[in-house]
Design an enzyme around this catalytic site. Structure first.
Site, PDB file in Angstrom:
ATOM      1  N   HIS A 134      24.433  75.053  62.752  1.00 43.92           N
ATOM      2  CA  HIS A 134      23.935  73.947  63.561  1.00 43.92           C
ATOM      3  C   HIS A 134      22.620  73.358  63.058  1.00 43.92           C
ATOM      4  CE1 HIS A 134      21.517  77.230  65.269  1.00 43.92           C
ATOM      5  NE2 HIS A 134      20.652  76.305  65.596  1.00 43.92           N
TER       6      HIS A 134
HETATM    7  C1  UD1 Z   1      18.043  73.166  69.409  1.00 41.16           C
HETATM    8  C2  UD1 Z   1      16.733  73.614  68.780  1.00 41.16           C
HETATM    9  C3  UD1 Z   1      17.016  74.580  67.620  1.00 41.16           C
HETATM   10  C4  UD1 Z   1      17.894  75.711  68.075  1.00 41.16           C
HETATM   11  C5  UD1 Z   1      19.145  75.172  68.735  1.00 41.16           C
HETATM   12  C6  UD1 Z   1      19.916  76.333  69.276  1.00 41.16           C
HETATM   13  C7  UD1 Z   1      14.870  71.997  68.777  1.00 41.16           C
HETATM   14  C8  UD1 Z   1      14.117  71.059  67.941  1.00 41.16           C
HETATM   15  N1  UD1 Z   1      16.003  72.482  68.221  1.00 41.16           N
HETATM   16  O1  UD1 Z   1      18.748  72.436  68.433  1.00 41.16           O
HETATM   17  O2  UD1 Z   1      15.801  75.110  67.149  1.00 41.16           O
HETATM   18  O3  UD1 Z   1      18.244  76.476  66.959  1.00 41.16           O
HETATM   19  O4  UD1 Z   1      18.775  74.301  69.818  1.00 41.16           O
HETATM   20  O5  UD1 Z   1      21.170  76.042  69.730  1.00 41.16           O
HETATM   21  O6  UD1 Z   1      14.483  72.300  69.870  1.00 41.16           O
HETATM   22  N2  UD1 Z   1      24.132  68.734  72.793  1.00 41.16           N
HETATM   23  C9  UD1 Z   1      25.238  68.891  73.571  1.00 41.16           C
HETATM   24  N3  UD1 Z   1      25.160  69.696  74.670  1.00 41.16           N
HETATM   25  C10 UD1 Z   1      24.020  70.334  75.031  1.00 41.16           C
HETATM   26  C11 UD1 Z   1      22.891  70.163  74.224  1.00 41.16           C
HETATM   27  C12 UD1 Z   1      22.954  69.370  73.109  1.00 41.16           C
HETATM   28  O7  UD1 Z   1      26.290  68.337  73.296  1.00 41.16           O
HETATM   29  O8  UD1 Z   1      24.024  71.063  76.039  1.00 41.16           O
HETATM   30  C13 UD1 Z   1      24.213  67.876  71.581  1.00 41.16           C
HETATM   31  C14 UD1 Z   1      23.628  66.495  71.791  1.00 41.16           C
HETATM   32  O9  UD1 Z   1      24.402  65.603  71.088  1.00 41.16           O
HETATM   33  C15 UD1 Z   1      22.259  66.600  71.142  1.00 41.16           C
HETATM   34  C16 UD1 Z   1      22.514  67.596  70.011  1.00 41.16           C
HETATM   35  O10 UD1 Z   1      23.481  68.503  70.534  1.00 41.16           O
HETATM   36  O11 UD1 Z   1      21.781  65.382  70.687  1.00 41.16           O
HETATM   37  C17 UD1 Z   1      21.272  68.359  69.587  1.00 41.16           C
HETATM   38  O12 UD1 Z   1      20.652  69.007  70.706  1.00 41.16           O
HETATM   39  P1  UD1 Z   1      19.088  69.387  70.678  1.00 41.16           P
HETATM   40  O13 UD1 Z   1      18.742  70.186  71.862  1.00 41.16           O
HETATM   41  O14 UD1 Z   1      18.284  68.166  70.422  1.00 41.16           O
HETATM   42  O15 UD1 Z   1      18.943  70.237  69.384  1.00 41.16           O
HETATM   43  P2  UD1 Z   1      19.851  71.405  68.831  1.00 41.16           P
HETATM   44  O16 UD1 Z   1      20.470  70.955  67.565  1.00 41.16           O
HETATM   45  O17 UD1 Z   1      20.725  71.909  69.916  1.00 41.16           O
HETATM   46  N1  UDP Z   2      25.253  82.557  70.674  1.00 39.47           N
HETATM   47  C1  UDP Z   2      26.269  82.615  71.628  1.00 39.47           C
HETATM   48  N2  UDP Z   2      27.436  81.930  71.402  1.00 39.47           N
HETATM   49  C2  UDP Z   2      27.650  81.212  70.285  1.00 39.47           C
HETATM   50  C3  UDP Z   2      26.618  81.170  69.304  1.00 39.47           C
HETATM   51  C4  UDP Z   2      25.423  81.825  69.539  1.00 39.47           C
HETATM   52  O1  UDP Z   2      26.121  83.291  72.639  1.00 39.47           O
HETATM   53  O2  UDP Z   2      28.729  80.634  70.146  1.00 39.47           O
HETATM   54  C5  UDP Z   2      23.989  83.264  70.962  1.00 39.47           C
HETATM   55  C6  UDP Z   2      23.574  84.299  69.947  1.00 39.47           C
HETATM   56  O3  UDP Z   2      23.126  85.421  70.661  1.00 39.47           O
HETATM   57  C7  UDP Z   2      22.387  83.655  69.250  1.00 39.47           C
HETATM   58  C8  UDP Z   2      21.804  82.799  70.353  1.00 39.47           C
HETATM   59  O4  UDP Z   2      22.958  82.307  71.026  1.00 39.47           O
HETATM   60  O5  UDP Z   2      21.463  84.555  68.770  1.00 39.47           O
HETATM   61  C9  UDP Z   2      20.937  81.649  69.910  1.00 39.47           C
HETATM   62  O6  UDP Z   2      21.564  81.056  68.868  1.00 39.47           O
HETATM   63  P1  UDP Z   2      21.378  79.653  68.211  1.00 39.47           P
HETATM   64  O7  UDP Z   2      22.032  79.816  66.919  1.00 39.47           O
HETATM   65  O8  UDP Z   2      21.863  78.593  69.126  1.00 39.47           O
HETATM   66  O9  UDP Z   2      19.799  79.411  68.081  1.00 39.47           O
HETATM   67  P2  UDP Z   2      18.722  79.845  66.994  1.00 39.47           P
HETATM   68  O10 UDP Z   2      18.523  81.298  67.130  1.00 39.47           O
HETATM   69  O11 UDP Z   2      19.213  79.434  65.651  1.00 39.47           O
HETATM   70  O12 UDP Z   2      17.526  79.051  67.365  1.00 39.47           O
END
Ligand code: UD1
Ligand code: UDP
Length: 357
Positions: free
Chosen positions: A204
């Site tokens: 991601h």
């Molecule tokens: C965020 C964090 C990242 C973390 C990740 C874990 C920041 C800058 N990034 O990234 O460090 O590793 O979460 O999962 O805070 N979206 C959905 N449903 C949701 C949330 C998001 O569909 O519930 C989609 C939306 O299109 C959104 C995109 O995901 O624009 C990105 O979401 P965002 O929270 O901005 O960043 P992540 O890539 O999820």
């Molecule tokens: N995780 C989960 N389901 C998934 C993928 C991840 O429960 O399908 C959990 C897993 O424990 C992971 C945590 O979510 O350590 C956070 O993961 P993510 O990769 O979203 O965030 P990051 O640690 O990269 O910021």
């Protein structure tokens, strides 16, 4: 004790980190308020963690949702300020490196409220990662810096942070893992129709899934892995459409599913012959479970998972060969575990926080 500790969490990785801290402070009778920013809102990225990890229902959900970095960070700040003014907490606790983390730290310090940062001091030294900016700013602002590894202590020292503010407490993410270990069923992949040896994957990071040229190369690399063993990939919404558009599913042994609940996901990881990921948390979890982890990134802010765990950095070019070597080697017999990743970090964090109140 009358002081209020206010926790801010908002995105998937925050939830397994805050669960043990909330529990340990509750046992000490500390008054607590849990604020969910709403950065993540899908059931699979949020609610399922509260249910499975026994995290109390948030007292407040700001419902900020998705947006650009500035829009999202600003929305969280704007919503938090009146809440902090109304509640006047004795301390605000923030977790990890997401936008919710830095937004809450900024609002708190400007109101003169002390900030505790759980998972302080991690550094990738890669300023193109939004998380690195969030880490640098949050640590600069925090009064109490709670670290998961000794390299983090060194980074904070190098940045001139007063050593008295730094506390080496271990890893609360691992508290959560050890608490629920008995529930991690290695039959998750079989339940999805994948039998035999398999690779579990999560992807991601913007560096992998945002630019179409990166995505095309990534899909080629994943196809080369799937030629060796089936891949089960619970796909984060961030890169979903781009990966599909680049032909990810044009291989019969790539099994893409929605993000899994924590218990199911950890079962999938536990049963895997290898994990391919760009997640921070997954590098740590594989380290404890002894599952070989191939991290598709040029760097990691968690080097302890390489020196004391099962992690290895790979590129899109080297991934397929790294998987081949990993499968040839077979399961690991033993591996080192980082210091203080022992299931007691939440207790240590609660001790530090209550002393600081
Ligand atoms: C965020 C964090 C990242 C973390 C990740 C874990 C920041 C800058 N990034 O990234 O460090 O590793 O979460 O999962 O805070 N979206 C959905 N449903 C949701 C949330 C998001 O569909 O519930 C989609 C939306 O299109 C959104 C995109 O995901 O624009 C990105 O979401 P965002 O929270 O901005 O960043 P992540 O890539 O999820
Ligand atoms: N995780 C989960 N389901 C998934 C993928 C991840 O429960 O399908 C959990 C897993 O424990 C992971 C945590 O979510 O350590 C956070 O993961 P993510 O990769 O979203 O965030 P990051 O640690 O990269 O910021």
């Amino acid at each position: 004790m009358t002081e209020l500790v206010l926790h801010v969490a908002g995105a998937r990785p925050n939830f397994p980190k805050c669960a043990p801290v909330l529990r340990a402070l509750d046992r000490r009778g500390v008054g607590q308020l849990l604020v969910h920013t709403g950065q993540h809102y899908d059931e699979a990225l949020s609610d399922v963690f509260f249910r499975q990890l026994g995290i109390p229902e948030p007292d407040v959900n700001l419902g900020v949702g998705s947006g650009s970095h500035a829009t999202q960070t600003a929305a969280i700040m704007t919503a938090l300020e009146p809440l902090f003014l109304e509640q006047r907490p004795a301390m605000v606790v923030v977790y990890g490196d997401v936008n919710s983390t830095v937004a809450a730290a900024l609002v708190a310090v400007k109101l003169g409220i002390p900030v505790a940062h759980v998972e302080a001091g991690l550094r990738s030294f890669d300023a193109t990662m939004p998380e690195e900016i969030n880490r640098l700013v949050t640590d600069r602002l925090a009064d109490v810096l709670l670290t998961t590894s000794t390299d983090a202590i060194a980074h904070l020292g190098n940045e001139g942070i007063d050593p008295q503010r730094i506390h080496f407490v271990g890893n609360p993410m691992i508290d959560t893992l050890l608490t629920h270990l008995d529930k991690f069923d290695t039959g998750v992949a079989a339940g999805l129709g994948v039998t035999g040896r398999y690779v579990a994957a999560t992807l991601h990071r913007p560096g992998n899934v945002d630019r179409p040229t990166d995505v095309a190369e990534l899909v080629g690399a994943l196809h080369a892995v799937a030629d060796q063993a089936p891949i089960v990939l619970p796909l984060h919404p961030r890169g979903r459409e781009r990966l599909r558009a680049a032909g990810l599913l044009d291989h019969s042994d790539i099994h893409v599913v929605d993000p899994l609940g924590y218990i199911e996901f950890m079962g999938l990881v536990r049963g895997a012959a290898a994990v391919v990921t760009d997640s921070g948390g997954v590098q740590e979890e594989t380290t404890i479970l002894g599952v070989p982890c191939l991290t598709l990134r040029p760097n990691t802010e968690r080097p302890v998972t390489i020196t004391h765990g099962t992690n290895r950095l790979v590129t899109r070019e080297s991934l397929a060969e790294a998987v081949r070597q990993t499968l040839d080697r077979g399961p690991l017999a033993d591996w080192p575990v980082p210091p203080l990743w022992d299931g007691q970090a939440g207790e240590r964090i609660a001790d530090v926080i209550t002393t600081a109140l």
